[in-house]
Write an enzyme that holds these catalytic residues in place. Structure first.
Site, mmCIF file in Angstrom:
data_model
loop_
_atom_site.group_PDB
_atom_site.id
_atom_site.type_symbol
_atom_site.label_atom_id
_atom_site.label_comp_id
_atom_site.label_asym_id
_atom_site.label_seq_id
_atom_site.Cartn_x
_atom_site.Cartn_y
_atom_site.Cartn_z
ATOM 1 N N ASP A 108 0.865 -1.175 0.000
ATOM 2 C CA ASP A 108 0.000 0.000 0.000
ATOM 3 C C ASP A 108 0.908 1.233 0.000
ATOM 4 O OD1 ASP A 108 -2.354 1.678 0.520
ATOM 5 O OD2 ASP A 108 -1.572 1.804 2.570
ATOM 6 N N ASP A 120 -0.276 4.991 0.872
ATOM 7 C CA ASP A 120 -0.570 6.032 1.857
ATOM 8 C C ASP A 120 -0.356 5.554 3.286
ATOM 9 O OD1 ASP A 120 -1.264 7.423 -0.380
ATOM 10 O OD2 ASP A 120 -3.420 7.350 -0.028
ATOM 11 N N ASP A 130 -10.633 26.044 -0.513
ATOM 12 C CA ASP A 130 -11.318 24.814 -0.911
ATOM 13 C C ASP A 130 -10.629 23.603 -0.300
ATOM 14 O OD1 ASP A 130 -13.245 26.066 -2.532
ATOM 15 O OD2 ASP A 130 -11.822 26.189 -4.190
ATOM 16 N N ARG A 181 -9.023 16.615 -19.974
ATOM 17 C CA ARG A 181 -7.577 16.882 -19.949
ATOM 18 C C ARG A 181 -6.825 15.669 -20.503
ATOM 19 N NH1 ARG A 181 -5.925 21.350 -17.247
ATOM 20 N NH2 ARG A 181 -7.495 22.441 -16.014
ATOM 21 N N THR A 232 -2.617 0.844 -4.728
ATOM 22 C CA THR A 232 -3.128 2.086 -4.151
ATOM 23 C C THR A 232 -4.351 2.607 -4.878
ATOM 24 O OG1 THR A 232 -2.543 4.409 -3.714
ATOM 25 C CG2 THR A 232 -1.457 3.342 -5.581
ATOM 26 N N ALA A 233 -5.186 3.362 -4.151
ATOM 27 C CA ALA A 233 -6.344 4.017 -4.770
ATOM 28 C C ALA A 233 -5.940 5.228 -5.592
ATOM 29 C CB ALA A 233 -7.345 4.435 -3.690
ATOM 30 N N LYS A 287 -8.636 -3.923 -4.388
ATOM 31 C CA LYS A 287 -7.200 -4.195 -4.272
ATOM 32 C C LYS A 287 -6.929 -5.699 -4.279
ATOM 33 C CE LYS A 287 -5.350 -0.131 -1.870
ATOM 34 N NZ LYS A 287 -4.534 0.298 -0.726
ATOM 35 N N ASP A 324 -1.165 -0.211 6.118
ATOM 36 C CA ASP A 324 -1.403 0.438 7.407
ATOM 37 C C ASP A 324 -2.864 0.394 7.811
ATOM 38 O OD1 ASP A 324 -2.631 3.631 7.097
ATOM 39 O OD2 ASP A 324 -2.174 2.444 5.326
ATOM 40 N N ASN A 331 -8.824 -1.206 6.027
ATOM 41 C CA ASN A 331 -9.514 -1.271 4.739
ATOM 42 C C ASN A 331 -8.839 -2.242 3.782
ATOM 43 O OD1 ASN A 331 -11.505 0.683 5.375
ATOM 44 N ND2 ASN A 331 -10.063 2.333 4.942
#
Length: 295
Positions: free
Chosen positions: A47, A49, A75, A111, A154-155, A199, A222, A225
């Site tokens: 993973d 993050d 924002d 884009r 990873t997401a 995942k 970590d 999830n």
């Protein structure tokens, strides 16, 4: 409209398979100069993050976009606070996660893929390169030294994830795949975000493609999830784990590695709370900001 559990699973499978296909296509071809004999049936999955990197990669990416006036700091802070309240107030809802993150990634609609890749390269150098956990990087190198392939899971968008993997000298990355046509993003995802069950499907898909024996593979994360991913391999390691993962790791006798100490643990923990969901909101804010600016 409520999504059925069967549709969620199918969407996770689509995302996992698309991620594996993209990862294999982007991985560099070995040049035959390796000094260590390759271990063809074992691999490691990390993973990103708070496992490989301090904080959330998508949040760092959003900060880089804010610096480039994609949206403003107000924002970014507003959506970070919204995510903080959400994390403290209750457990994640899969439908809400999916909706918010699809909205977040739709900022790329219209884009070019090339533009996103170039921005990712710049932002990695500016905001991510010095946030790699040395301890986790050493674990990855241990697998490389044993002749094993090492993949990030990873997401984060696969384009950014692939850059992180390449900069770290890893094999490649499994990440969220955004649909594109003729090099231009449509604003839709292929399947869903690479999160939770997706995942696990991605790891299974790349294992089937690359001839890996999952019983000989290792996964690191970590977050609770990622229990689906950690559960499909022979060896699971909790790195800088959240409380729920720590408890499950102890119950299942998984190895635990924690590279956080003292104040850093508290600070990184807060960054985790402000992590991927906050980044998702911040990117979504960028869409709204650009719409206001154009109107």
């Amino acid at each position: 409209m409520r999504t059925s559990s069967t549709e969620q699973i199918d969407s996770a499978k689509v995302a996992g398979r698309a991620s594996a296909k993209a990862a294999v296509a982007a991985a560099p071809v070995q040049d035959g100069t390796l000094t260590t004999p390759p271990d063809l049936t074992a691999a490691a999955f990390f993973d990103v993050d708070n496992t490989m990197m301090m904080g959330a990669s998508l949040f760092h990416f959003a900060r880089g976009l804010a610096a480039r006036k994609f949206f403003n700091a107000g924002d970014l802070a507003g959506f970070a606070w919204q995510q903080l309240k959400f994390r403290i107030g209750g457990r994640e809802n899969p439908q809400d996660i999916q909706a918010s993150r699809e909205q977040a990634l739709s900022f790329v609609a219209g884009r070019s893929v090339e533009e996103l890749v170039n921005l990712s390269e710049e932002i990695y150098d500016e905001l991510m390169a010095d946030r790699i956990w040395a301890g986790t990087r050493a674990l990855a190198q241990m697998h490389l030294d044993a002749g094993q392939r090492v993949w990030l899971v990873t997401a984060t968008p696969v384009e950014l994830a692939s850059i992180i993997a390449r900069r770290l000298g890893l094999t490649g990355a499994l990440g969220t795949v955004s649909e594109s046509e003729d090099g231009i993003y449509t604003g839709r995802l292929v399947g869903e975000m690479l999160h939770g069950r997706a995942k696990a499907h991605a790891v299974r898909a790349i294992a089937a493609s690359e001839g890996l024996d999952l019983r000989r593979c290792t996964a690191y994360s970590d977050s609770a999830n990622d229990i689906p991913m950690l559960s499909v391999v022979g060896t699971a390691v909790a790195v800088n784990p959240d409380q729920r993962l720590r408890e499950i790791a102890r119950a299942r006798e998984w190895e635990i590695r924690d590279f956080r100490t003292g104040r850093k643990a508290v600070r990184i923990g807060l960054n985790s709370v402000l992590g991927a969901g906050a980044a998702a909101g911040a990117v979504a804010a960028g869409m709204a900001y650009r719409r206001r600016d154009r109107s």
